[in-house]
Design a protein around this motif. Structure first.
Motif, mmCIF file in Angstrom:
data_model
loop_
_atom_site.group_PDB
_atom_site.id
_atom_site.type_symbol
_atom_site.label_atom_id
_atom_site.label_comp_id
_atom_site.label_asym_id
_atom_site.label_seq_id
_atom_site.Cartn_x
_atom_site.Cartn_y
_atom_site.Cartn_z
ATOM 1 N N LEU A 88 49.910 41.866 20.805
ATOM 2 C CA LEU A 88 49.369 40.520 20.691
ATOM 3 C C LEU A 88 48.156 40.339 21.597
ATOM 4 O O LEU A 88 47.117 39.803 21.179
ATOM 5 N N SER A 89 48.270 40.777 22.859
ATOM 6 C CA SER A 89 47.151 40.635 23.799
ATOM 7 C C SER A 89 45.952 41.465 23.356
ATOM 8 O O SER A 89 44.795 41.029 23.466
ATOM 9 N N ALA A 90 46.203 42.658 22.847
ATOM 10 C CA ALA A 90 45.107 43.508 22.375
ATOM 11 C C ALA A 90 44.416 42.892 21.164
ATOM 12 O O ALA A 90 43.176 42.957 21.038
ATOM 13 N N LEU A 92 39.320 35.973 27.826
ATOM 14 C CA LEU A 92 39.335 36.708 29.087
ATOM 15 C C LEU A 92 40.723 36.675 29.719
ATOM 16 O O LEU A 92 41.210 37.680 30.265
ATOM 17 N N LEU A 93 41.380 35.522 29.630
ATOM 18 C CA LEU A 93 42.740 35.414 30.173
ATOM 19 C C LEU A 93 43.705 36.327 29.421
ATOM 20 O O LEU A 93 44.597 36.940 30.019
ATOM 21 N N TRP A 94 43.551 36.421 28.102
ATOM 22 C CA TRP A 94 44.380 37.351 27.330
ATOM 23 C C TRP A 94 44.077 38.799 27.727
ATOM 24 O O TRP A 94 44.992 39.653 27.758
ATOM 25 N N THR A 95 42.827 39.083 28.051
ATOM 26 C CA THR A 95 42.469 40.430 28.496
ATOM 27 C C THR A 95 43.124 40.750 29.840
ATOM 28 O O THR A 95 43.610 41.871 30.063
ATOM 29 N N VAL A 96 43.135 39.754 30.742
ATOM 30 C CA VAL A 96 43.823 39.941 32.024
ATOM 31 C C VAL A 96 45.313 40.186 31.795
ATOM 32 O O VAL A 96 45.929 41.051 32.447
ATOM 33 N N GLU A 97 45.899 39.440 30.870
ATOM 34 C CA GLU A 97 47.322 39.647 30.551
ATOM 35 C C GLU A 97 47.554 41.066 30.029
ATOM 36 O O GLU A 97 48.538 41.722 30.387
ATOM 37 N N LEU A 98 46.642 41.537 29.196
ATOM 38 C CA LEU A 98 46.757 42.906 28.689
ATOM 39 C C LEU A 98 46.687 43.913 29.834
ATOM 40 O O LEU A 98 47.460 44.889 29.867
#
Length: 708
Positions: free
Chosen positions: A297-299, A335-341
């Protein structure tokens, strides 16, 4: 009808007054400020008329316009008011909770300094930040720079952030993660002056927590463990999901622009929530499958952001027309989703728990035969023979020399008693058992552990609570003399006069007429219970049929069985049996009245003659000696549960009966990681003791007992 409370405990209104007095004494700062807020709200009418609608509001509220106009006193007046009347509920409530927690953990002086200082500093930093940015063309900064606000929330958040440093892992990280989720969603997706104040309050207070609290009182550790990595991942995914919900329900225009065109549609939001909710539960347990779904999902969202960035770049190069409205917020969100990834990838070692199907496939392990072999070799506690019962699962160390028996219920591994291990390796066995549970998505705990095991779990940062008392009777100098033994002597004498014989046998070797009477006694005993027979640390006739178990029978001249007891061997190492533990107790309701006193006393004398050093009369669950009302909430909960269960099983009456034999008391504990695990542990224990009773039936019986 009003029932009197226990001795020394206030009841009704007296208890409330006592609680208020304690809070006033322990939390004078929090109590005083909370009272001042309410008094001013009533005196000024702000409790029913919105303060922001009054002409005096600019002279009370803080913000950049007030400070530039020289109204410095608003820094002192603003914290005591709310913008509109219904805001008083969250404002006063959160202040009482957060500042009260800080004052309880830090002390009054330090809590005052942190709360007041945090309020002033966070407001000043926020207003100066707006002063620097308002002429930069940033529309959000220009708009918020002209607003005013009231409330003590900045100081309250700073106080709880600092006080979080006093908590033990993983509570410190849990609390800080919750604060960051709130502040992050609010500042990015809403962006009011209050949100900016909250953001700076946490930004400044969290790094200073350890320094302000002091290293002795700080409870956090240097590097995150498996559980803390899981907390970080769950907090990040929760932040992102809540952000999507906030953008859909409360459209706003925050620091990064309007969320128009960025927020999900209703169907998309439903799909996201349906995906994320089970994902969060799996990540919390360290599930490998949930981790893979979260990475996917994050990717996906990250790649979506890269695709949009590429299209925007191409539009700039080739002079295309591309709508850039909402792009800043879109890129921040991605960007926040990228940090989560990135966090998911960094924490991949914390998500190795296989699926439930695979766990069941590999659940086969060593059986009771190995347990009996190791128990005979190393010895164990007075409850150790119960670890050989067939319903147990076994955790065996890699060297094959030690084990812990446990029952798995409700996602909890309830280990029974102390580890069976060579001297000096019990702590390592518990440590490896806890690691196995972490890697299997289970909550570890040890039930009915002695002080030695509790000491080992303390090194892991675990907590403990006493759940029972073992009643141990030393046999070397046992003599039934003196007034204290009068009931026991009378039972022995009456049995001799009535030709009642004591037989110490193996039940499996007895003739069918004796076995039939023993079964009838057990059925008669169970017929008087409103609930079924319990298990786990309480055996039945099946366990008594084990050839290793000794059984005491009271038989009269006509061959009638008046009572039966079973005794479990207590191995002390090197193949030796040093004592025996009492398990089942059954008597005829119409037979020899003091048969239990007779059976136990006769068994003690027989075991002493065989060379045994002690007997354990076992511990009754939820019963212990000692006076006084328990201080901790968990102790009070167990006290209440013991009262509820007393009408059905009579644990406390049984404990009082065993006191006739003047035993020495050995506390037995429940060792657990932290209080957050207790609800699940309680459910697991109820299923371990009553595997065939449904929760609805148990709740019905509990409610009926309270109504009596």
């Amino acid at each position: 009808m009003t029932h009197a409370g226990a001795a020394g405990r206030p009841a009704g209104g007296g208890r409330i007054r006592s609680t208020v007095a304690v809070l006033r004494q322990r939390l004078p700062f929090t109590s005083g400020v909370t009272l001042a807020m309410l008094v001013l709200a009533v005196a000024t009418g702000a409790l029913w008329n919105a303060a922001e609608d009054r002409a005096v509001y600019p002279f009370v509220a803080y913000g950049l316009p007030s400070l530039e106009a020289g109204r410095w006193w608003t820094m002192f007046t603003g914290p005591f008011f709310a913008v509109i009347p219904w805001y008083y509920v969250p404002m006063v409530g959160s202040f009482a909770l957060f500042a009260g927690f800080a004052e309880w953990r830090l002390g009054t002086r330090r809590a005052m300094a942190v709360t007041i200082g945090g309020q002033f500093v966070s407001v000043l930093v926020a207003t100066q930040f707006l002063a620097l940015c308002r002429n930069s063309g940033w529309l959000w900064a220009e708009r918020v720079a002209g607003s005013l606000d009231v409330g003590f929330s900045g100081g309250a958040l700073a106080a709880v952030a600092v006080a979080s440093a006093t908590l033990r892992p993983p509570w410190a990280l849990r609390l800080r993660a919750g604060l960051c989720v709130y502040a992050g969603v609010a500042i990015v997706y809403v962006g009011t002056l209050a949100d900016l104040v909250h953001f700076f309050a946490l930004l400044l207070a969290l790094p200073l927590g350890k320094r302000l609290v002091g290293t002795r009182r700080a409870g956090t550790q240097a590097t995150p463990n498996l559980r803390e990595w899981r907390v970080l991942v769950v907090a990040g995914l929760l932040l992102l999901t809540i952000a999507e919900i906030v953008m859909f329900l409360v459209p706003g225009d925050g620091p990064f622009g309007s969320d128009d065109g960025v927020s999900l549609s209703a169907p998309e939001l439903v799909v996201l929530v349906l995906l994320v909710v089970p994902m969060l539960n799996g990540l919390r347990k360290g599930g490998r499958v949930a981790w893979r779904w979260a990475v996917a999902l994050s990717a996906f969202v990250t790649l979506q952001g890269l695709a949009v960035a590429t299209l925007v770049g191409l539009a700039d190069v080739f002079g295309g027309d591309y709508d850039t409205a909402g792009l800043p917020l879109f890129f921040v969100d991605n960007l926040l989703w990228t940090v989560e990834l990135a966090v998911l990838i960094a924490a991949r070692h914390a998500f190795r728990v296989p699926s439930r199907r695979r766990l069941r496939r590999h659940a086969q392990g060593p059986g009771p035969a190995l347990a009996r072999s190791l128990l005979g070799r190393h010895g164990g506690s007075t409850l150790s023979w119960m670890t050989t019962w067939p319903r147990n699962t076994y955790f065996v160390r890699e060297d094959g020399r030690s084990y812990l028996a446990y029952r798995r219920h409700a996602g909890v591994a309830v280990a029974l008693g102390d580890p069976i291990a060579p001297d000096g390796t019990a702590a390592a066995t518990v440590t490896e058992f806890a690691a196995m549970c972490e890697n299997s998505g289970l909550v570890p705990c040890v039930f009915s552990a002695t002080e030695a095991t509790v000491a080992a779990t303390r090194e892991l940062g675990w907590q403990h609570v006493q759940v029972a008392e073992d009643n141990v009777l030393d046999l070397d100098d046992l003599e039934f003399r003196g007034k204290a033994w009068q009931d026991v002597r009378s039972a022995l004498n009456k049995a001799a006069k009535q030709d009642i014989e004591f037989r110490l046998v193996r039940l499996a070797d007895q003739p069918e007429p004796i076995l039939a009477q023993v079964r009838a006694l057990s059925e008669e005993w169970m017929s008087g219970k409103a609930m079924p027979e319990m298990g786990f640390t309480l055996g039945g006739l099946d366990e008594a049929m084990d050839p290793a178990t000794r059984v005491g029978l009271a038989v009269d001249a006509e061959g009638t069985v008046h009572g039966v007891t079973s005794w479990l061997p207590v191995h002390t190492g090197a193949g030796k049996i040093g004592g025996w533990t009492l398990d089942i107790m059954r008597r005829s309701a119409h037979g020899f009245r003091p048969v239990m006193e007779f059976l136990i006393a006769s068994a003690c004398l027989a075991f002493r003659d065989e060379g045994a050093r002690f007997v354990s009369l076992s511990g009754a669950p939820l019963a212990r000696s000692g006076d006084g009302f328990p201080a901790r909430p968990v102790d009070r909960a167990l006290e209440s549960l013991g009262r509820v269960m007393e009408p059905y099983y009579g644990f406390r009456s049984l404990h009082a009966f065993k006191a006739k034999f003047q035993p020495r008391h050995v506390p037995l504990y429940l060792a657990f990681r932290d209080a957050a695990d207790l609800p699940r542990i309680g459910l697991a224990l109820s299923r371990a003791y009553l595997p065939d009773v449904r929760l609805r039936q148990l709740a019905k019986l509990v409610s009926s007992s309270r109504a009596r």
